[in-house]
Design a protein around this motif. Structure first.
Motif, short mmCIF file in Angstrom:
data_model
loop_
_atom_site.label_atom_id
_atom_site.label_comp_id
_atom_site.label_asym_id
_atom_site.label_seq_id
_atom_site.Cartn_x
_atom_site.Cartn_y
_atom_site.Cartn_z
N LEU A 1 44.25 -6.11 51.52
CA LEU A 1 43.35 -6.57 51.95
C LEU A 1 42.83 -7.69 52.74
O LEU A 1 43.56 -8.52 53.31
CB LEU A 1 43.04 -7.36 50.71
N GLY A 2 41.37 -7.15 53.07
CA GLY A 2 40.86 -8.46 53.96
C GLY A 2 40.71 -9.91 53.50
O GLY A 2 41.02 -10.21 51.92
N SER A 3 40.76 -10.76 54.03
CA SER A 3 40.68 -12.00 54.12
C SER A 3 40.13 -12.94 53.28
O SER A 3 38.71 -12.85 53.69
CB SER A 3 40.97 -12.93 55.74
N GLY A 4 40.26 -13.50 52.42
CA GLY A 4 39.33 -13.38 51.26
C GLY A 4 39.19 -13.04 50.52
O GLY A 4 38.11 -13.25 49.63
N HIS A 5 39.51 -11.64 50.63
CA HIS A 5 38.00 -10.72 49.76
C HIS A 5 38.46 -10.81 48.23
O HIS A 5 38.29 -10.63 47.31
CB HIS A 5 38.45 -9.14 49.63
N LEU A 6 40.47 -11.08 47.64
CA LEU A 6 40.40 -10.97 46.26
C LEU A 6 40.02 -12.02 45.74
O LEU A 6 39.90 -12.32 44.64
CB LEU A 6 42.33 -11.16 46.86
N GLU A 7 39.71 -13.25 46.45
CA GLU A 7 39.67 -14.96 45.64
C GLU A 7 37.40 -14.60 45.62
O GLU A 7 37.62 -14.64 44.15
CB GLU A 7 39.26 -15.29 46.71
N GLN A 8 36.92 -13.31 46.20
CA GLN A 8 36.21 -13.79 46.03
C GLN A 8 35.82 -12.53 44.89
O GLN A 8 34.81 -12.43 43.75
CB GLN A 8 34.86 -12.68 46.76
N VAL A 9 36.78 -10.90 44.70
CA VAL A 9 36.55 -10.98 43.09
C VAL A 9 37.14 -11.33 42.23
O VAL A 9 35.97 -11.14 41.10
CB VAL A 9 37.67 -9.48 43.98
N LEU A 10 37.78 -11.86 41.71
CA LEU A 10 38.71 -12.97 40.81
C LEU A 10 37.59 -13.80 40.69
O LEU A 10 37.60 -13.36 39.24
CB LEU A 10 40.21 -13.08 41.50
N ASP A 11 37.04 -14.32 41.42
CA ASP A 11 35.85 -15.38 40.76
C ASP A 11 34.96 -14.70 40.59
O ASP A 11 34.80 -15.56 39.31
CB ASP A 11 35.29 -15.91 42.39
N ASN A 12 34.31 -13.97 41.38
CA ASN A 12 33.06 -13.71 40.08
C ASN A 12 33.89 -12.66 38.79
O ASN A 12 33.16 -12.52 37.58
CB ASN A 12 33.12 -11.98 40.80
N LEU A 13 35.04 -12.80 38.39
CA LEU A 13 34.87 -11.71 37.10
C LEU A 13 35.41 -12.69 36.35
O LEU A 13 35.12 -12.16 34.95
CB LEU A 13 36.88 -10.88 37.78
N LEU A 14 36.21 -13.84 36.94
CA LEU A 14 36.93 -14.74 35.94
C LEU A 14 35.23 -15.64 35.52
O LEU A 14 35.34 -15.94 34.42
CB LEU A 14 37.34 -15.87 36.85
N ALA A 15 34.40 -15.16 36.50
CA ALA A 15 32.97 -16.12 35.70
C ALA A 15 31.99 -15.50 34.69
O ALA A 15 31.92 -15.82 34.25
CB ALA A 15 31.76 -16.40 37.12
N ASN A 16 32.42 -14.15 35.62
CA ASN A 16 31.46 -13.36 33.68
C ASN A 16 32.50 -13.08 32.55
O ASN A 16 31.74 -13.34 31.63
CB ASN A 16 31.36 -11.54 34.42
N ALA A 17 33.79 -12.98 32.59
CA ALA A 17 34.14 -13.22 31.55
C ALA A 17 33.79 -14.51 31.15
O ALA A 17 33.68 -14.60 29.84
CB ALA A 17 35.87 -12.89 31.94
N LEU A 18 34.63 -15.81 31.21
CA LEU A 18 33.76 -17.36 30.87
C LEU A 18 32.81 -17.00 30.78
O LEU A 18 32.71 -17.74 29.09
CB LEU A 18 34.00 -17.82 31.57
N ASP A 19 31.60 -16.81 30.60
CA ASP A 19 30.12 -16.61 30.27
C ASP A 19 30.28 -15.41 29.16
O ASP A 19 29.28 -15.72 28.16
CB ASP A 19 29.10 -15.96 30.87
N ALA A 20 30.89 -14.32 29.29
CA ALA A 20 30.76 -12.85 27.99
C ALA A 20 31.82 -13.94 26.64
O ALA A 20 31.38 -14.35 25.26
CB ALA A 20 31.69 -11.59 28.65
N VAL B 1 43.04 -19.01 38.76
CA VAL B 1 43.12 -19.77 37.77
C VAL B 1 43.59 -21.13 37.72
O VAL B 1 42.66 -21.86 36.52
CB VAL B 1 44.77 -19.03 36.92
N ALA B 2 44.05 -21.88 38.16
CA ALA B 2 43.89 -23.00 38.58
C ALA B 2 42.38 -23.80 39.20
O ALA B 2 42.06 -24.40 37.49
CB ALA B 2 45.12 -24.12 39.41
N ALA B 3 41.57 -23.18 39.99
CA ALA B 3 40.07 -22.99 39.93
C ALA B 3 39.38 -23.39 38.72
O ALA B 3 38.32 -24.17 38.53
CB ALA B 3 40.28 -22.34 40.79
N TRP B 4 40.02 -22.68 37.84
CA TRP B 4 38.72 -22.11 36.69
C TRP B 4 39.42 -22.59 35.79
O TRP B 4 38.69 -22.02 34.56
CB TRP B 4 38.14 -20.82 36.46
N GLU B 5 40.67 -23.23 35.41
CA GLU B 5 40.96 -23.74 34.10
C GLU B 5 40.28 -25.01 33.40
O GLU B 5 40.27 -24.24 32.19
CB GLU B 5 42.35 -24.36 34.44
#
Length: 451
Positions: free
Chosen positions: A340-359, A314-318
């Motif tokens: 979870l696998g290392s770094g997987h949750l970060e990738q998931v949240l980045d994709n979801l936040l990117a889609n949400a901010l675009d929409a 959230v701080a990175a996408w703010e």
């Protein structure tokens, strides 16, 4: 394989039959010899008893002559001698007067136990008249061994026939077993060969054989179905990628063609448009690479503090959200790790936040919250954007599933692959009042997992 099974079973059968039949035949043969010798000696004792009445008791010779007549009718040859070895009485045949018979007479008169010998297919038996120590004479009886030999030959013949019948039955059973095992294997081999030749719809139909072959056929069919799905999936991916790459490439080529003949004042605009298409093409290639890496991921789960990862992303996408006039809120509870696998949750949240901010339009909101359960931790990314239709949500996790997506159309495919690979689940729901809600059910970490 059939030949090897048949030969192995036949060899085992021959060994077992030989181990059972030969000792049985030898035992029967020995018993027949003993019985024949005992009967011969018994017949000699009968004549010796009547001869004792004649030689010792001076009774008439009628009883002895009657016994000699009975022995003659039975096919035996009998000789009765006195203590000096002189012939007293005999049947008409001379078989009891051979040299072996004279030796038996001498041994018997000397008070020694005689061993009945065989002479030219006959068995000789000697019995003293009276006692062994002071015999009054000797009876020598010769009986033909032909009936004995016939019975022994018949016995061995029957044993041989039974053994051959057993071996033949074993051969038939072994052939049936070999075919029973080999037929489904041959069917499976044919199916595997056809599959290797490119017939991906080929399956092994095995209706007979042992259960292990059935399981092998089921495993082969599952493998063939998986191979067919993978090949068709790769073909579909190649077709989708080709279609998606064709559009920006065609646009870039068109811009470059126009740039070659355009007046100088329009060149910057055409060049900027070509750069935009290049950027779009680069994002598309990056998305495809991300999907490929996600599909090939074999995670090693570790405990991940979801609240810390969410706060970090959230701080990175703010800054991006502030630039677009969108507010991001974080309501994740602390102290609930996920596995979870290392770094997987970060990738998931980045994709979801990117889609949400675009929409989400200006002045919209994106909310992230979490709810712990007994086995999973539910994380939701809620936005109040335009949302998605039920048809679009049904294919949103496919590559390029949403044709109206502003980006590459690969973000949700990456999210789905990363979450399911870690043993979780992801679903899309409609936000009350409008918008899209992405629900992540993540497996809990070991320290919070229910027993």
């Amino acid at each position: 394989m059939t030949r090897r099974i048949v030969l192995a079973l036949l060899a085992l059968t021959v060994v077992l039959v030989a181990a059972a039949a030969v000792p049985l035949g030898l035992s029967i043969t020995q018993r027949e010899h003993l019985a024949f010798r005992d009967k011969t000696q018994a017949a000699a004792r009968v004549v010796a008893a009547s001869a004792e009445e004649y030689l010792s008791d001076r009774a008439p010779a009628d009883a002895m002559n009657a016994d000699l007549a009975d022995a003659q009718k039975a096919g035996d040859c009998v000789v009765v001698s006195d203590t000096n070895g002189r012939l007293i009485a005999a049947t008409p045949c001379q078989a009891a007067q051979v040299p072996e018979a004279r030796e038996l007479v001498a041994r018997t008169l000397a008070g020694r136990e005689p061993e009945p010998p065989e002479s030219e297919g006959r068995l000789l038996a000697a019995e003293p008249v009276g006692t062994f120590r002071q015999p009054d004479g000797v009876v020598v009886l010769a009986r033909s061994a032909t009936p004995l030999d016939t019975r022994i030959a018949v016995t061995w013949t029957w044993i041989g026939l039974v053994a051959l019948a057993g071996i033949a039955a074993s051969a038939l059973v072994s052939v049936g077993i070999a075919r029973w095992v080999n037929r489904p294997l041959a069917t499976l081999d044919t199916a595997a060969r056809k599959l290797g030749e490119g017939r991906l719809d080929e399956r092994a139909a095995v209706n007979s054989g042992p259960p292990e072959v059935h399981r092998l056929a089921a495993t082969f069919n599952a493998m063939a179905a998986r191979t067919e799905n993978l090949v068709h999936g790769h073909q579909a991916v190649i077709a989708d990628v080709s279609h998606q790459l064709r559009t920006p490439l065609a646009a870039i080529r068109l811009r470059l063609d126009l740039l070659a003949t355009a007046p100088p004042e329009t060149a910057p605009e055409l060049l900027a448009s070509a750069q935009d298409e290049l950027a779009r093409l680069s994002r598309l290639v990056d998305g495809l690479l991300a999907v490929a890496r996600a599909e090939q991921t074999v995670p090693k789960p570790v405990p991940v503090r979801v609240d810390e990862v969410v706060a970090d992303r959230v701080a990175a996408w703010e800054p991006v959200a502030q630039e677009r006039g969108v507010r991001i809120t974080n309501h994740c509870r602390a102290g609930h790790p996920a596995s979870l696998g290392s770094g997987h949750l970060e990738q998931v949240l980045d994709n979801l936040l990117a889609n949400a901010l675009d929409a989400v339009p200006e002045n919209g909101t994106v909310t992230i919250d979490s709810t712990p359960g007994t086995e999973t931790l539910r994380v939701r990314v809620v936005d109040d954007g335009p949302g998605m239709t039920p048809e679009a949500r049904a294919v949103a996790f496919h590559r390029f599933g949403n044709p109206r997506a502003r980006g590459s159309g690969l973000g949700l495919a990456i999210v789905h692959r990363l979450v399911t690979t870690n043993g979780g689940a992801v679903t899309l729901e409609e936000t009350p009042g409008g918008g899209l809600t992405v629900v992540l059910d993540l497996p809990l970490g070991h320290e919070r997992r229910a027993p």
